[in-house]
Design an enzyme around this catalytic site. Structure first.
Site, PDB file in Angstrom:
ATOM      1  N   CYS A  74       0.872  -1.184   0.000  1.00  0.00           N
ATOM      2  CA  CYS A  74       0.000   0.000   0.000  1.00  0.00           C
ATOM      3  C   CYS A  74       0.898   1.220   0.000  1.00  0.00           C
ATOM      4  O   CYS A  74       1.605   1.479   0.984  1.00  0.00           O
ATOM      5  CB  CYS A  74      -0.923  -0.011   1.214  1.00  0.00           C
ATOM      6  SG  CYS A  74      -1.982   1.472   1.313  1.00  0.00           S
ATOM      7  N   HIS A 151      -3.140  -4.687 -10.276  1.00  0.00           N
ATOM      8  CA  HIS A 151      -3.960  -3.591 -10.771  1.00  0.00           C
ATOM      9  C   HIS A 151      -4.280  -3.799 -12.247  1.00  0.00           C
ATOM     10  O   HIS A 151      -3.423  -4.224 -13.021  1.00  0.00           O
ATOM     11  CB  HIS A 151      -3.225  -2.247 -10.622  1.00  0.00           C
ATOM     12  CG  HIS A 151      -3.147  -1.754  -9.218  1.00  0.00           C
ATOM     13  ND1 HIS A 151      -4.092  -0.911  -8.673  1.00  0.00           N
ATOM     14  CD2 HIS A 151      -2.244  -1.991  -8.237  1.00  0.00           C
ATOM     15  CE1 HIS A 151      -3.762  -0.645  -7.412  1.00  0.00           C
ATOM     16  NE2 HIS A 151      -2.648  -1.292  -7.125  1.00  0.00           N
ATOM     17  N   GLU A 200     -10.569  -0.219  -4.924  1.00  0.00           N
ATOM     18  CA  GLU A 200      -9.623  -1.119  -4.276  1.00  0.00           C
ATOM     19  C   GLU A 200     -10.314  -2.410  -3.871  1.00  0.00           C
ATOM     20  O   GLU A 200     -11.387  -2.380  -3.264  1.00  0.00           O
ATOM     21  CB  GLU A 200      -9.003  -0.461  -3.038  1.00  0.00           C
ATOM     22  CG  GLU A 200      -8.043   0.671  -3.355  1.00  0.00           C
ATOM     23  CD  GLU A 200      -7.173   1.017  -2.166  1.00  0.00           C
ATOM     24  OE1 GLU A 200      -6.522   0.100  -1.626  1.00  0.00           O
ATOM     25  OE2 GLU A 200      -7.157   2.195  -1.776  1.00  0.00           O
ATOM     26  N   CYS A 209      -5.047   6.098  -3.837  1.00  0.00           N
ATOM     27  CA  CYS A 209      -4.427   4.774  -3.815  1.00  0.00           C
ATOM     28  C   CYS A 209      -3.026   4.924  -4.389  1.00  0.00           C
ATOM     29  O   CYS A 209      -2.876   5.192  -5.589  1.00  0.00           O
ATOM     30  CB  CYS A 209      -5.246   3.772  -4.614  1.00  0.00           C
ATOM     31  SG  CYS A 209      -4.478   2.138  -4.712  1.00  0.00           S
ATOM     32  N   GLY A 212      -2.152   2.230  -6.913  1.00  0.00           N
ATOM     33  CA  GLY A 212      -2.941   2.480  -8.114  1.00  0.00           C
ATOM     34  C   GLY A 212      -2.348   3.603  -8.952  1.00  0.00           C
ATOM     35  O   GLY A 212      -2.306   3.527 -10.184  1.00  0.00           O
TER      36      GLY A 212
END
Length: 272
Positions: A74, A151, A200, A209, A212
């Site tokens: 993250c 992703h 997410e 994100c 992302g």
């Protein structure tokens, strides 16, 4: 035993941070993480972050999404714990080692090398991840990038017009993605600026994100839509992403402490 926590956020992507380096915390389970993350009956967060000692890095970071599932990386949380650490840090995660460094304007994070092979995403069957021959309603021909977690990115004329609350969960749970997937819809505004929304996995749409933003920037660069340094604008704010000559992804942006608190594990069915 009351357990202290720190509530933090990176561009509105919010976290409960538990520091098991300072004192013991209850064994973290998927059920306990989900209970603490619940915004009506718990403390509330997008992700719960557990910091632990590490034998090979400055510390270990474990990441639990709001549904209780543990994930590999993250970016926003890495900036948050980098802020807490207050010095350059090497961080062990399930997705590999990350590096956080305080700089002017926030925390710079070395997110490592992007993973681009279909088996590294992972996908259920072989295909080119540059332009995938699949689609869901008006969203088609995405690219896929793993930046510690998977992703899929769709480049669209107007990301704000996409029904992400409906299409996000549909794509997240598609059998093509055996570990589920984070869904990104992006609009390239110029070679140095991208507008982005992210669904997410295990959380839903979030205000920001970090992984992302990194994955989307790499996808745009691979397709020749953007330069090697871009600003990614999300609902919560902006991140600067660079794909270095060495192939590593550098992400820079802010993080903040919201408040400190404590909870009794017994209130959530956990042993104190």
């Amino acid at each position: 035993m009351r357990v202290p926590f720190i509530k933090m956020h990176g561009l509105g992507n919010d976290f409960i941070v538990l520091d098991a380096r300072a004192q013991p915390v209850p064994p973290m389970t998927n059920a306990l993480a989900a209970a603490l993350a619940d915004r009506k009956t718990g403390i509330g967060c997008d992700q719960l972050i557990l910091l632990e000692p590490s034998a090979r890095a400055d510390f270990r970071m474990r990441i639990f999404n709001a549904d209780g599932g543990e994930v590999g990386a993250c970016g926003n949380a890495t900036r948050a714990v980098g802020l807490l650490h207050g010095a350059p840090a090497r961080i062990e995660t399930l997705g590999g080692e990350l590096y956080a460094n305080p700089v002017d304007g926030g925390i710079a994070v070395d997110m490592g090398l992007p993973r681009l092979d279909w088996q590294q995403i992972p996908l259920a069957w072989a295909m080119d991840t540059h332009t995938m021959p699949v689609g869901w309603e008006d969203l088609d021909a995405p690219t896929a990038v793993n930046v510690g977690n998977p992703h899929v990115i769709f480049f669209v004329p107007d990301c704000d017009a996409v029904a992400l609350d409906r299409l996000g969960p549909l794509i997240e749970h598609d059998p093509l993605f055996p570990e589920r997937v984070n869904v990104n819809v992006a609009t390239v505004e110029s070679r140095s600026r991208i507008r982005l929304r992210v669904w997410e996995r295990g959380v839903g749409e979030t205000r920001a994100c970090g992984t992302g933003a990194c994955a989307t920037a790499i996808g745009a660069m691979r397709r020749g839509l953007a330069d090697r340094q871009v600003t990614v604008a999300l609902a919560g704010g902006e991140l600067r992403i660079e794909w270095t000559a060495e192939g590593r992804i550098m992400m820079t942006g802010p993080a903040a402490i919201s408040f400190h608190g404590s909870f009794d594990p017994a209130d959530y069915g956990a042993a104190g």
